[in-house]
Scaffold this active site. Structure first.
Site, PDB file in Angstrom:
ATOM      1  N   ASP A 315       0.775  -1.449  -0.172  1.00  0.00           N
ATOM      2  CA  ASP A 315      -0.004  -0.134   0.048  1.00  0.00           C
ATOM      3  C   ASP A 315       0.984   1.234   0.038  1.00  0.00           C
ATOM      4  O   ASP A 315       2.061   1.236   0.090  1.00  0.00           O
ATOM      5  CB  ASP A 315      -0.939   0.162   1.129  1.00  0.00           C
ATOM      6  CG  ASP A 315      -0.289   0.379   2.518  1.00  0.00           C
ATOM      7  OD1 ASP A 315       0.945   0.169   2.422  1.00  0.00           O
ATOM      8  OD2 ASP A 315      -1.077   0.040   3.812  1.00  0.00           O
ATOM      9  N   ILE A 316       0.234   2.468  -0.027  1.00  0.00           N
ATOM     10  CA  ILE A 316       0.848   3.583  -0.405  1.00  0.00           C
ATOM     11  C   ILE A 316       1.050   4.182   1.201  1.00  0.00           C
ATOM     12  O   ILE A 316       0.194   4.319   1.953  1.00  0.00           O
ATOM     13  CB  ILE A 316       0.199   4.862  -1.132  1.00  0.00           C
ATOM     14  CG1 ILE A 316      -0.180   4.029  -2.588  1.00  0.00           C
ATOM     15  CG2 ILE A 316       0.940   6.069  -1.100  1.00  0.00           C
ATOM     16  CD1 ILE A 316      -0.973   5.015  -3.374  1.00  0.00           C
ATOM     17  N   GLU A 358      -5.991   2.143  -0.411  1.00  0.00           N
ATOM     18  CA  GLU A 358      -4.923   2.433  -1.173  1.00  0.00           C
ATOM     19  C   GLU A 358      -4.042   1.195  -1.108  1.00  0.00           C
ATOM     20  O   GLU A 358      -2.875   0.921  -1.320  1.00  0.00           O
ATOM     21  CB  GLU A 358      -3.867   3.622  -0.453  1.00  0.00           C
ATOM     22  CG  GLU A 358      -3.252   3.003   0.931  1.00  0.00           C
ATOM     23  CD  GLU A 358      -4.307   3.424   2.049  1.00  0.00           C
ATOM     24  OE1 GLU A 358      -3.821   3.409   3.253  1.00  0.00           O
ATOM     25  OE2 GLU A 358      -5.453   3.497   1.938  1.00  0.00           O
TER      26      GLU A 358
END
Length: 432
Positions: A315-316, A358
């Site tokens: 994920d970011i 995300e």
């Protein structure tokens, strides 16, 4: 209610009912009516003539009188060495050479009485002038015998019961006929004669009415005509049905082709909507529904072929700050740019899925854990060096390998990702 019932009846049923009524009516009319007659009225005919065995040198004599339109023949029958004893009379039907065609009639009805010293019969002849007869003496003597009582009664003789007597065949051998059936197509005279008793006797023959009866249309041709009409009706109906069915079949084939085209279109649309249901509308990557079939296939390959499958969950980093600072629209642009970068830099056998928010998962089929770790690290470095949606971002990665218990696989990989984020982010952690 009757009108509603009539409306429900089809034209074919109406035609069947009408044809049945007409057929039944014609048959009933033929049986009880449709009668034609030909009566012999003495006052309208040529005079009757005596006819005795003196033509063969016999000695019998008869005397004919007409009393109240009744023929009365008094006969004195006597034996003779030269001939069979008989007496009678001949009544011409018409007063010219051409005879009467009685073949269209069925019965001869005659009112007759016989008073005699001994039992006797009466022979009735219908003298027919054949085409091959040379003289009128050679007329075919169609005969029938009745046994009348002394009281005047009506006797009905079927014309089919008349036949050619043997004596006539022997008398005219030159005609060479072997047909014994009656020929009454050209009858010129009717002859009434005493019968076959050989004793000498006195007798009186009384004849009052002679009538031929028949039908304007006989049973055989009538029934044949009715049958032909019915066969023609059924043939026409069957032809119509075949033509109609052929048209329906052609129409059905056309509709089938159109339906096949429609089904094909719908199948395409169905696949399209199914695909859409399995795709994340923002990033155009697989969603959870879309990745299910991939996991099922991967587990089957693992069980059957011992083929490995690795999971890369990432994920970011600090994505909440991007949304809070620049807004969700920019956040969505970052997600789309990241997904496009991952798809552009992974293999054809790798499947990208947006797990939520995300967070993404990359399924690497037929891939060992170590190779998946290298892929994850390559992606991490590439993302760090890229400007995605005009933003610099980093991602944290957790790498795991698929086993029989998919839930535990996700749990272990998720722990690896959690560890990567807690260890400073922008790194790759392999699940233990």
């Amino acid at each position: 209610m009757l009108q509603q019932l009539i409306k429900k009846i089809t034209r074919v049923e109406q035609a069947l009912i009408l044809l049945s009524v007409v057929s039944l009516s014609v048959v009933i009319w033929q049986h009880f009516g449709m009668t034609k007659t030909y009566s012999l009225s003495p006052e309208l005919l040529a005079p009757a003539k005596n006819w005795n065995d003196d033509i063969n040198d016999g000695v019998s004599r008869g005397h004919l009188n007409l009393v109240d339109n009744t023929f009365v023949l008094d006969c004195n029958l006597k034996k003779s060495a030269n001939t069979f004893a008989f007496c009678g009379f001949i009544q011409p039907l018409i007063d010219h050479k051409q005879g009467v065609d009685l073949s269209g009639y069925d019965t001869l009805n005659i009112d007759i009485a016989l008073e005699s010293d001994a039992e006797d019969t009466v022979i009735i002849y219908l003298l027919n002038l054949d085409d091959n007869a040379i003289t009128t003496e050679m007329r075919r003597a169609n005969s029938a015998t009745i046994y009348p009582s002394s009281n005047m009664q009506t006797y009905s003789l079927k014309l089919t019961s008349f036949s050619l007597p043997s004596w006539w065949l022997f008398k005219f051998p030159e005609l060479k006929t072997h047909v014994r059936e009656a020929d009454i197509s050209n009858v010129t005279d009717i002859q009434i004669s005493s019968g076959d008793n050989t004793v000498e006797r006195q007798e009186t023959i009384k004849v009052k009415n002679i009538t031929f009866k028949g039908k304007w249309i006989r049973k055989e041709p009538l029934y044949l005509s009715v049958l032909i009409v019915w066969l023609a009706f059924f043939f026409t109906y069957l032809t119509y049905r075949l033509v109609t069915l052929n048209k329906r079949l052609h129409l059905s084939k056309t509709k089938t082709r159109e339906l096949a085209k429609l089904n094909n279109f719908l199948a395409i649309e169905k696949d399209k909507f199914e695909s859409m249901a399995k795709i994340d509308p923002l990033t155009h990557t697989f969603n959870r529904a879309g990745i299910r079939d991939i996991f099922d296939e991967a587990i089957k390959n693992l069980q059957a072929k011992n083929q490995p499958c690795a999971l890369i969950m990432f994920d970011i980093d600090h994505f909440k700050q991007v949304n809070d600072t620049y807004g969700h629209a920019v956040g969505d642009e970052v997600l789309v740019a990241l997904a496009n970068y991952i798809k552009a830099n992974t293999r054809s056998k790798d499947y990208l899925m947006r797990w939520g928010g995300e967070e993404f998962i990359l399924v690497c089929t037929n891939t060992q854990l170590e190779i998946a770790s290298l892929i994850a690290d390559k992606l991490r470095k590439g993302i760090e060096q890229q400007t995605l949606a005009q933003r610099n971002i980093t991602c944290s990665f957790g790498v795991g390998t698929l086993n029989q218990d998919i839930a535990k696989t996700f749990e272990a990989t998720d722990k690896a990702l959690y560890k990567a984020k807690n260890s400073g982010r922008n790194r790759v952690i392999i699940s233990q």
